[in-house]
Design an enzyme around this catalytic site. Sequence first.
Site, PDB file in Angstrom:
ATOM      1  N   HIS A  12       0.961  -1.252  -0.074  1.00  0.00           N
ATOM      2  CA  HIS A  12      -0.026  -0.080  -0.126  1.00  0.00           C
ATOM      3  C   HIS A  12       1.005   1.192   0.022  1.00  0.00           C
ATOM      4  CE1 HIS A  12       0.761  -0.712   4.325  1.00  0.00           C
ATOM      5  NE2 HIS A  12       0.928   0.361   4.402  1.00  0.00           N
TER       6      HIS A  12
ATOM      7  N   CYS B  12       1.883   3.802  11.494  1.00  0.00           N
ATOM      8  CA  CYS B  12       2.581   3.402  10.550  1.00  0.00           C
ATOM      9  C   CYS B  12       3.266   4.362   9.510  1.00  0.00           C
ATOM     10  CB  CYS B  12       2.140   2.029   9.885  1.00  0.00           C
ATOM     11  SG  CYS B  12       0.921   2.371   9.025  1.00  0.00           S
TER      12      CYS B  12
END
Length: 687
Positions: free
Chosen positions: A67, A208
Site C-alpha cells: 500500500h 505506521c
Amino acid sequence: MSDLITADLVDLDLDRSADTKEAAARALAERMVALGRVTDLAGFLADVAAREAQMPTGLDGGIGIPHCRSAHVTEPTLAFGRSAQGIDFGAPDGPADLIFLIAAPAGADDAHLTILSSLARHLMNTDFTTALRSAETPEEAATLIRGEQPPTEDTGPTTSAAPAPAVAPAPAVGTAPSTGHPEGDGTQVPESPEVPEPRFRIVAVTSCPTGIAHTYMAAEALESAGREANIDLVVEPQGSAGFTRLAPEVIAAADAVIFAHDVPVREKSRFAGKPTVDVGVKAGINRPATLIAEAREKAARGETTAPATGTPMDAAGDTTDGYGTKLRKWLMSGVSYMVPFVAAGGLLIALGFAIGGYQINKAPSVAEHFAWADHTSWAALMFQVGGLAFSFLIPVLAGYIAYGMADRPGLVPGFVGGSVAVTINAGFLGGLAAGLIAGGVVLGIQKFRIPAPLRGIMPVVVIPLVSSAIVGFLMFLVVGKPLASLQSALTDWLQGLSGTNAIILGVILGLMMCFDLGGPLNKVAYAFAVGGLANPTDGSLKVMAAVMAAGMVPPLAMALATTVRGRLFTRAERENGKAAWFLGASFITEGAIPFAAADPLRVIPASMAGGAVTGALSMAFGCTLRAPHGGIFVVPLIGQPLLYLVAVAAGVCVSTALVVLLKTTRKSTPAATTATTPEVTKEPVAA
C-alpha cells in the site's frame, strides 16, 4: 463507497501473471490503470516499492497488504488478488495467498481513508479471510470486501445479527464477540459484581509510515487481545485519517502504555511517567498478547520511565529482529545526533584553514587577541569555534547511543563515558564502546524492583549517579586502555595507506556508500570517515574525501541518464532527475532513491560500479578533505581539487553508461513496456 473495489479490480488467479511481490503489485496496479484510478504505472509502483522498503507488508495468516499514498492515484482504490501458490511478502509464517493492493491519493479525504482503515481492521477477522479464500467469482469477492454480503453464514440459533461487513466500523472496545446466543452479538460485556479489584488498564498508540493499514490492524489486534485477557485496553490509532486524542483522564487512569509504531508518536509527552512497552507496529499485529503481558510485568516491577518524544524506536519490535538489528539502530541513533556537530565543526575548521592557512592552528586564543580588520583573526575565530564544536563529537556519539538504548537516563553516563574516551585518547572506538556500556548499565539498573518512595528520585538522582560511577570505572580502568591502543593502531594504519592498499579501501568505501543509498551500510562508511576527523591525519582526510566523492555519484548519474536518455525513464523520473543534479552536487546520496525503488536491479549495481571507480581514483590521486559535508560547494577546501572533480566525473560516467545499457536491454522485452506508459497491454505475456 461502493466503487472502492469492483469486480474489475479482483484477480482470483494471480498465479498466472505473478510469482513475486513486485509482479503481484504490477498485475493489480495495471487493473487500476485500466480503470483510470492510477495515472502513471511506473511512478505508482515506485511509491509502492518505497513503502515496501521501509517495512515488509506481509502479515501472519497468509496476507499481503502492499500500500502507499501516491500523487499518481486519482481516488482511493483497493485491488484484490488470490494466489494458490503464495507470494512472499516478508511475513514470518510464509507466503501470502490473499493480496490487497491499497492505493490512496496524496491528499485523500478522511472519509475514504476511514473506509480503507476499516478494511485493515477486518483483515484480522478469520471469518472474513476464510470467506475470501472460498469466493468463486470476482463479483463475489468484491461484494464481500465492500461489506454488501456477510463474510460467513450465520450458524447460530438466530439470524437477526449478521457479522460486521468489511468496510463497516470495527466494534467498539468492550463489545462481546459472537457467542451463538440471541443476545450475544454486539452486546456490551456486563461488569461482574464478583470482581473485588478494578481491571488492569492499558492505553496504546499505533502508527505506521502511511497510516492506512498496519496502524489499524495493530489497533484491532491489541483490542482483541485485551478483551481476551479481560483487561481495559483503549487504542489511539494515529492514522492518515487523523486521530482522536485519548481523554486525559483515560491516560491518567491507565496502569501501563503500549506504543506500537514505526513513526514518532504524536504528543508523546502525554504518556510520560508510566510503565511503557515501545515496539514496532508489526509487533502489535503479530504478538499483542505478549505485549500486554510485558506491560503488566513492567507495571508490577514499578518501572515508570516512559520514552520521551523523538526517542529512537527499540528494534522495531518484530519477532524477526535480532540483536544485530538492535545494535545497528542504537549506533545509528548516536551517529544521527553526532553529524550536525561534525558538519558545523568540520566546516568551520576547513574555512579557518582556507582563510588563514594551515598555520592557523597555532594562533593564540581569540579571547585574548583579536583584530577586527585582520583576516587572520577571523580565520582563527572560525578554527577555534569549529574545534570546540568538534570536541563534542565523541561525547555526543556516546551519549545518544545510550539514549537510543535507555532513553533520557542514558544521556548522563553516555556523555561521561564519551568524555573519558576523549581524555584517554580512545577516540571514535572509545565513544562507541562508552555509549553501549552506558546504555547497558542503565537498562540493568532499571530492571531492579524499586520501592515506591524511591521511584520519584530514580531518573534524577539514583540512575545518573550510579551509572556514571560504573561507566567511569569501566572506561578508565577496564576497557579504556585497550580501546586507546586499538584506536592508535587504526590511526597509524590510515596514516600509512598508500598504493594498492589505499585504492582497495577506496573501492570498498565507494561500494558501501552506493549500495543502499543512505541506508545502514552507507551510514557505516560515513561514520568511519567522520570518526577519523576527530584526530585528523593525512590518511583519514583521504578517507573522508573518497567517501564524499562516492556518495555524490548515484544522484548525479541518474540526473545525467535522464538527460541523455530520457525516453528510458518515466515522466516522474525525469522530473526527479532535475532535482538529482542539485542533490548529488550537495552530497545527498538519497537523491537516487526514487530511481532505485523503481528499478533496483539496474540502478543499484550501476551506482555501485561508479562509486567504486570514484573511491579508487580519489584515493589514488591523494585527494584530502577536512569538511565532512558540502559536495562541490567545499571544493576549495579539498586537496587536489581538479583531480577530485575528475574522480567524481569518471564515476558518474561509468554509472550513467551502465544504467542506460541495462535499461536499454530491459526495453527490448515486452514486459518492460508498461514501465514507461500508463496503458495496460492486453496481449498475453510471452513465456
